[in-house]
Design an enzyme around this catalytic site. Structure first.
Site: not given
Length: 1122
Positions: A390, A733, A737
């Site tokens: 990410d 985080d 995700d």
């Protein structure tokens, strides 16, 4: 804060999960007293957002949920009555996320126990009791050998179980699933109560700094902005209010979601979803429905165990049949022999070695602030071929930072690093325009620090992310920042809104106008550059003077703005106007309607750009990953231009995309061939329409970015990569995700910024949110895999002398060279000491491990082979046929004979590396194993000959005769006497003592030769001579501990009876196995040189353009310059 109208960050976000069709809500029944909120289907594979309220009016929503609201005076809304709220709470349940199902401790332990290795040990233990049942007297040692084997299995499971429980306890200490308190209006009264008691229809008030306690329909708002990064990945705060024109609920401007953070303003909203029915809950449900793949290490250990079990069973069967003829039909002895052969094949100490090696590695990772929830996750990190990460909060700080300034017609940079082609030029307070920008940023703002009694770096900022970046920069640059608001009081303000796209404030500041008039008031404005420039008639120049704006000034402005925007930055413009006292005295009262403040004629001060900067160390970390052959791919919910701009700063993207090449060469994008570029940026909107061929083309690129992706799309990307054979690691985080974290081979979550759902889904947590720890983890994983291979190579080398001792005992026959109990104390005694020392074995070269390709690289050949096998299995089963357990078992039995890739997958195929390959097996069982066997037998026969005058021929005769004696056979204390080769008569007691000495040297011979093998097995790239094999102090401690234990068993007289050893064995006989040990090391060196000549090590090619200098951002105030 606002940005330019053309700001790419304002593009629409992609779906978070598949969205239901929309206007269906129009048909919803209104006026229900106790509406039942839609419940997410448990375990559904494809989930849909059922939110349609964003398409309804306020009256329709309030009627649907039976609540009373006042849009003009929201604080006077009626809301629900306590009785209705209690009824709905009972009907729908509390507003909490259902915790993930926890397995009872006994089931977790049982799962640890029933791995194949432990099962094999338990089977071997049970067979020992079968032997005890056949002959309780002769096989009495089997009673405690069986207990030892089963105990080892129980202990292995216990070690893994304890590690899992420790990790779980640490994880539970991080989890705080919902906000603790919420403001609700019931019966017209504002109350603060537990967020868990919210129900659909409640009217809720949230303000800046609050976490949204449920999914809300906003019916009144003032300058409201929310941080949706945990759900959508967008780093920019999103405006929210009682208006909406978008059909996608995730983009709807009148909906705010559970767990998102209010960064500016306040709002009143109607609760439309609570608990598991919120968007957060539905994504968490999507996560829980995904199954986790077995780790590569688990798979390969299972394969190795199956091979060992197959060989052990096959050998036992063959020699059972042979034993019937050799032993003249003595069924009991034949069973005894067959079981002994089976047990000899089982490396009893190997499971404990593997478990303890991984445990030690996990503790080392913990010291680096990496929490490993599953032991095998340590090695999995070293095996990954693709790292999908990410952006927001993982690669970047999730904190907007002032980067570039353009003022006085000059560009300034307050950062170090990046791909900027403009030379670095830091602003100072004396630079024309800089002081003005800092004061406008400080005074024309709503963001503020949470406290002023600590240094700026330790303060938290409450407010919009863009304003926060400017405020932090100004606070670090201005000495009197905390007193500015009192020194220059604000008398009038127009906050930013989506219509104006600017923020204006007027302050009491004594100064003079450019034409010399006195002034008590100054107007500050900042906002979208195009809007601000239109309002300006003059500009500050490089010498500090003010000039009328000319076309040349506009050209310079455009160049500066395009440069900043081209970096993916958020750009703001600043202007001011000194108000003459003659028109605007100090007590002048300004009004918004009608407007009585100046609406033009401002002086343009400059531009500032901000970005969410990369975290320190990210650039080098990604560079090291790429050098190690690990492909790093960004998967983000942010805008493609922003993602690409960050990617180019952090070594993730170095080469040109089709669009970039087309722009540089002036060619149409359609004319660019795929082979001409190695970089690609994919928008999430394209994912649904991608064909298999498109996916192949995308993953053939070395630099990939997926932008505007939803959780479902991230999941699809991970699964597509896994289908090509990639071992996928995912870092993230956010809640968005978590499904991908769960499905990946190794999910890695952040601790500080990570959501509770992401931590739960991940297998590894970075406690300090340091992405660079991933690189250390990859290196640690590769090292532990390398050391595991060495340890296994070392450990199973002693199997050959153990097996041959049992085989020759029956086939020749010979007096038993090695007893069952001696085999156990070899495996669990000195061998365990020595094998564990590999846990601390350093890499043979400092950087060698990180320059090797991943052990199972994905290549064109590997993908073709994978698909060929998939097609073969699909054809065998048929497209509609579901394979049952029995059919699956039959297919697995047939695979070694029908699948042409079966053996190459197990033993390595030249393209990759497996845990136990042909090289290890050949070395352990044929080369080192046979050298050790010969050395032990030579020592064994020398002792028999020297101590009792028994030659190999005589020993064979005596053992053959002993098989036919029912009582007191040869080599027993009460056995018959016999003449040796010297013509001397040796009694049964002398025979027994001679055999004990021979068994002792055989036992010690295995130990001495294995000590040399310990060094030989360390050599992978260099020969086993030199300082590199002596660095590990635990090697010496292991040899001392293991050797000391072996000597105790031989030379401590009370132990001789139990272990069939003799304290009378002369140390002179040690020289025989020691000589063979030296020969083994020399042989290993020659072998390594030959192998390296035939198959040189394949290192990863150099990657042009990697920037391996630190990612350093100037977050310091540079006060010395200002």
């Amino acid at each position: 804060m606002p940005a330019a109208e053309t700001d790419p960050l304002r593009h629409e976000a992609g779906d978070a999960i598949a969205v239901t069709g929309a206007a269906a809500a129009a048909g919803d029944t209104a006026g229900t007293t106790t509406p039942q909120q839609p419940q997410a289907a448990k375990g559904a594979k494809a989930k849909s957002l059922d939110i349609t309220e964003h398409l309804l009016s306020v009256n329709e929503v309030s009627a649907k949920f039976g609540t009373q609201v006042d849009t003009k005076r929201p604080a006077e809304s009626g809301g629900l009555t306590p009785a209705v709220a209690a009824e709905r709470l009972a009907a729908n349940g509390p507003n909490v996320l259902t915790p993930p199902k926890r397995k009872p401790w006994w089931r977790v332990y049982l799962e640890c126990l029933i791995n194949l290795f432990n099962v094999l040990l338990c089977v071997a233990g049970v067979l020992q009791y079968v032997l005890l049942g056949i002959d309780p007297v002769a096989n009495f040692p089997s009673s405690y050998i069986g207990a030892i084997l089963i105990g080892i299995a129980l202990l292995n499971a216990l070690i893994e179980f304890v590690q899992l429980q420790k990790a779980q306890k640490v994880l539970e200490s991080f989890l705080t699933m919902i906000p603790q308190k919420a403001y609700t209006i019931r019966e017209g009264k504002l109350n603060q109560g537990p967020a868990a008691e919210l129900v659909v229809g409640d009217v809720v008030f949230v303000k800046m700094g609050d976490k949204v306690p449920a999914d809300l329909y906003v019916f009144s708002a003032q300058d409201m902005k929310v941080d949706n990064s945990s759900l959508t990945g967008e780093s920019e705060p999103q405006e929210r209010g009682p208006y909406n024109e978008l059909r996608n609920p995730l983009e709807a401007t009148n909906i705010v979601f559970n767990s998102t953070l209010v960064v500016a303003g306040e709002c009143y909203g109607i609760v439309i979803r609570t608990g598991d029915s919120t968007v957060l809950g539905q994504i968490a449900g999507l996560t829980s429905s995904e199954k986790k793949r077995k780790s590569p290490l688990s798979t390969e250990i299972d394969i190795f165990v199956k091979i060992i079990a197959f060989v052990a069973i096959l050998t036992a069967i063959v020699f059972f049949i042979a034993g019937i003829f050799i032993m003249n039909g003595n069924f009991a002895n034949t069973i005894n022999f067959a079981i002994g052969v089976f047990v000899a094949w089982v490396p009893e100490g190997l499971p404990a070695t593997v478990t303890m090696l991984l445990t030690i590695a996990a503790k080392r990772m913990a010291s680096r602030n990496v929490l490993v929830k599953e032991l095998k996750g340590v090695e999995t990190l070293g095996a990954i071929t693709l790292l999908a990460t990410d952006k927001t909060g993982t690669l970047t700080r999730n904190q907007m930072t002032a980067t570039n300034f353009w003022t006085g017609l000059r560009m300034f940079h307050d950062t170090i690093g990046g791909n900027d082609t403009v030379s670095l030029n830091f602003p100072t307070m004396n630079t024309p325009g800089v002081s003005e920008i800092l004061h406008i940023s400080s005074l024309c703002a709503r963001a503020k620090f949470d406290r002023t009694d600590v240094p700026v770096k330790e303060r938290e900022i409450l407010g919009d992310a863009t304003e926060s970046g400017l405020i932090r920069y100004a606070a670090q640059s201005l000495n009197n920042f905390d007193g500015l608001s009192e020194l220059y009081p604000k008398v009038f303000e127009i906050p930013f809104n989506s219509d104006n796209k600017w923020h204006l404030s007027i302050h009491q500041i004594n100064s003079t106008t450019p034409d010399g008039q006195q002034s008590n008031l100054t107007l500050f404005i900042k906002g979208a550059p195009e809007r601000i420039l239109r309002l300006c008639s003059s500009i500050i120049t490089s010498d500090g003077s003010v000039e009328a704006i000319t076309d040349q000034h506009k050209v310079q402005y455009n160049e500066a703005y395009e440069y900043m925007a081209g970096q993916g930055h958020r750009v703001l413009a600043f202007a001011q106007l000194v108000l003459p006292s003659s028109e605007f005295p100090s007590d002048f009262v300004f009004n918004k309607d009608p407007k009585n403040y100046p609406v033009g004629g401002y002086c343009f001060v400059g531009l500032a750009s901000l970005e969410d900067p990369p975290k320190h160390g990210v650039r080098e970390a990604i560079g090291k990953c790429r050098v190690a052959g690990v492909q790093v791919m960004m998967v983000t919910g942010d805008h493609p231009l922003t993602a690409e701009a960050i990617g180019r700063k952090i070594n993730l993207m170095l080469s040109e995309t089709k669009e970039g090449l087309a722009k540089r060469t002036g060619r149409p994008v359609e004319s660019i061939e795929e082979h001409e570029v190695q970089a690609v940026v994919i928008h999430g909107e394209r994912i649904e329409s991608l064909t298999d061929e498109d996916w192949d083309i995308i993953f053939s690129k070395s630099e990939i970015i997926f932008a505007r992706t939803s959780p479902k799309q991230k999941l699809e990307i991970v699964k597509r990569a896994q289908s090509l054979g990639h071992i996928v690691g995912v870092t993230g985080d956010g809640v968005n995700d978590s499904p991908a974290l769960k499905t990946s081979d190794l999910g890695i979550s952040m601790n500080i910024t990570g959501s509770d759902v992401s931590k739960e889904a991940a297998a590894m947590i970075l406690l300090d949110d340091n992405f660079a720890s991933v690189v250390g983890g990859i290196e640690e994983g590769r090292l532990i895999f390398s050391n595991l291979k060495k340890s296994i190579k070392y450990t199973i080398s002693h199997s050959t002398p153990e097996i041959m001792a049992n085989l020759l005992y029956i086939i020749v026959p010979l007096p038993l060279p090695l007893t069952a109990l001696q085999i156990i104390v070899i495996d669990l005694g000195f061998e365990l000491f020595n094998a564990l020392s590999y846990a601390w074995e350093p890499a043979e070269t400092k950087t060698g491990l990180m320059k090797l390709p991943p052990r199972r690289p994905v290549t064109t050949n590997s993908v073709s082979r994978l698909r060929e096998r998939a097609a073969l299995h699909a054809n065998a089963a048929g497209p509609e046929y579901k394979v049952g357990r029995f059919r699956s078992f039959i297919n697995n039995v047939k695979r070694p004979f029908t699948d042409k890739y079966f053996w190459t997958d197990i033993f390595g195929d030249g393209e990759g590396e497996v845990l136990v390959d042909k090289n290890i097996l050949v070395w352990a069982y044929l080369e080192a194993g046979m050298i050790s066997t010969i050395g032990c037998f030579v020592a064994y026969f020398v002792v028999l000959y020297k101590e009792a005058g028994i030659t190999p021929t005589l020993a064979r005769y005596m053992q053959k005769e002993a098989a036919s004696m029912e009582k007191n056979p040869y080599f027993s204390k009460d056995g018959p006497s016999i003449k040796n080769v010297y013509g001397d008569t040796i009694t049964g007691e002398q025979q027994d003592e001679a055999l004990r000495k021979a068994q002792s040297i055989y036992y010690l011979g295995v130990m001495f030769i294995q000590m040399f093998n310990l060094f030989a097995c360390k050599a992978t790239f260099k020969i086993p001579f030199g300082l590199h094999v002596l660095k590990n102090k635990y090697t010496w401690l292991g040899m001392i501990g293991g050797g000391g234990l072996a000597m105790l068993l031989v030379y401590v007289r009370p132990l001789n009876t139990v272990f069939s050893t003799s304290y009378k064995l002369s140390p002179i006989y040690w020289l025989i196995p020691i000589a063979f040990g030296f020969y083994l090391v020399v042989y290993a060196s020659i072998r390594l040189i030959v192998l390296r000549k035939r198959s040189p090590t394949k290192w990863n090619p150099d990657i042009a353009g990697l920037q391996m200098f630190p990612t350093i951002w100037s977050v310091q105030s540079r006060t010395k310059n200002l």
